[in-house]
Enzyme design. Sequence first.
Site, PDB file in Angstrom:
ATOM      1  N   TYR A  39       0.751  -1.020  -0.018  1.00 10.21           N
ATOM      2  CA  TYR A  39       0.059   0.010   0.141  1.00 10.21           C
ATOM      3  C   TYR A  39       1.000   1.453  -0.126  1.00 10.21           C
ATOM      4  O   TYR A  39       0.728   2.030  -0.767  1.00 10.21           O
ATOM      5  CB  TYR A  39      -0.975  -0.027   1.192  1.00 10.21           C
ATOM      6  CG  TYR A  39      -1.877   1.338   1.430  1.00 10.21           C
ATOM      7  CD1 TYR A  39      -2.761   1.550   0.614  1.00 10.21           C
ATOM      8  CD2 TYR A  39      -1.535   2.258   2.533  1.00 10.21           C
ATOM      9  CE1 TYR A  39      -3.408   2.988   0.601  1.00 10.21           C
ATOM     10  CE2 TYR A  39      -2.265   3.208   2.776  1.00 10.21           C
ATOM     11  CZ  TYR A  39      -3.252   3.636   1.699  1.00 10.21           C
ATOM     12  OH  TYR A  39      -4.004   4.760   1.887  1.00 10.21           O
ATOM     13  N   LYS A  43       2.110   4.005  -3.232  1.00 14.21           N
ATOM     14  CA  LYS A  43       1.941   5.617  -3.144  1.00 14.21           C
ATOM     15  C   LYS A  43       3.180   6.132  -3.290  1.00 14.21           C
ATOM     16  O   LYS A  43       3.170   7.199  -3.977  1.00 14.21           O
ATOM     17  CB  LYS A  43       1.317   5.672  -1.667  1.00 14.21           C
ATOM     18  CG  LYS A  43      -0.281   5.418  -1.335  1.00 14.21           C
ATOM     19  CD  LYS A  43      -0.307   5.399   0.152  1.00 14.21           C
ATOM     20  CE  LYS A  43      -0.609   6.891   0.545  1.00 14.21           C
ATOM     21  NZ  LYS A  43      -1.875   7.537   0.247  1.00 14.21           N
TER      22      LYS A  43
END
Length: 270
Positions: A39, A43
């Site tokens: 995750y 990003k």
Amino acid sequence: MEEGLNQLREKGATEEDIKFAMKDLGTKRATKYGWPNTYVFTKAMGEMLLWHMKGEMPLSVIRPTMITSTYKEPFPGWIEGARTIDGLSVVYGKGKLRFFLANPEGVIDMMPADMVVNAMIVALVAQANQANHIIYHLGSSISNPIKYHSLPEYGYRYFKANPWIDLNGKPVKVCRVTILASMAGFRRFMFLRYQLPLKEDSSCHEVGDLYKPYVFLDAVFDNMNTEKLLSAAREGEVEMDLFYFDPKSIDWEYYLLNVHLPGIAKYVMK
């Protein structure tokens, strides 16, 4: 990734096996480059890509910390789905959480969703005619910190007074949560309390490992650019009652007991 997929398919792996294998591969790839999971890794990759391709175009990057339910708009407590710490609130409210791994004195960094949106709008206007590039950290850890040891107490107070009603129509009783301050203590607790083996592959241990980079993060986030944006907005006569995003205005006790946890109970818990 393609090599791993081909090997799995040659072995006749099921789609479920492939899914878990790919998740494991992604995690290993992320940790190799210094990120705890895919995750945050993706990003960071997206941000790096933007910096690489921006050319002469001015770029503003907004980095919010943990986003929680709305403070005021469109109405207090609105939230869609349970993420990060909110998932624990749901499990706790249903009477299934009795312990949590964290540094009790660690700072948990949260920002209500509408404050994040307001900051993005104000930053957009502020940077419209600027040629510089800037990063805004949106968080509360410097200006209005709240520590992990506060969360179980607020959760206990709310769900004791407002118990969740289960499928049989009975109110669920909650108990006070035990905070375990180390991974060693966590695994020892699991062994003594639930007779789970002291192994890394237990699902409970996996949850502990998942949260570990965050609940033991001994850091706060520099929000100087956001503070400057707040000052500029006030000096520019921006309607701060409409475009509010100052975390110092949050009374955490009031917000958690009267806004956030009621929002979790109403919009997330089923």
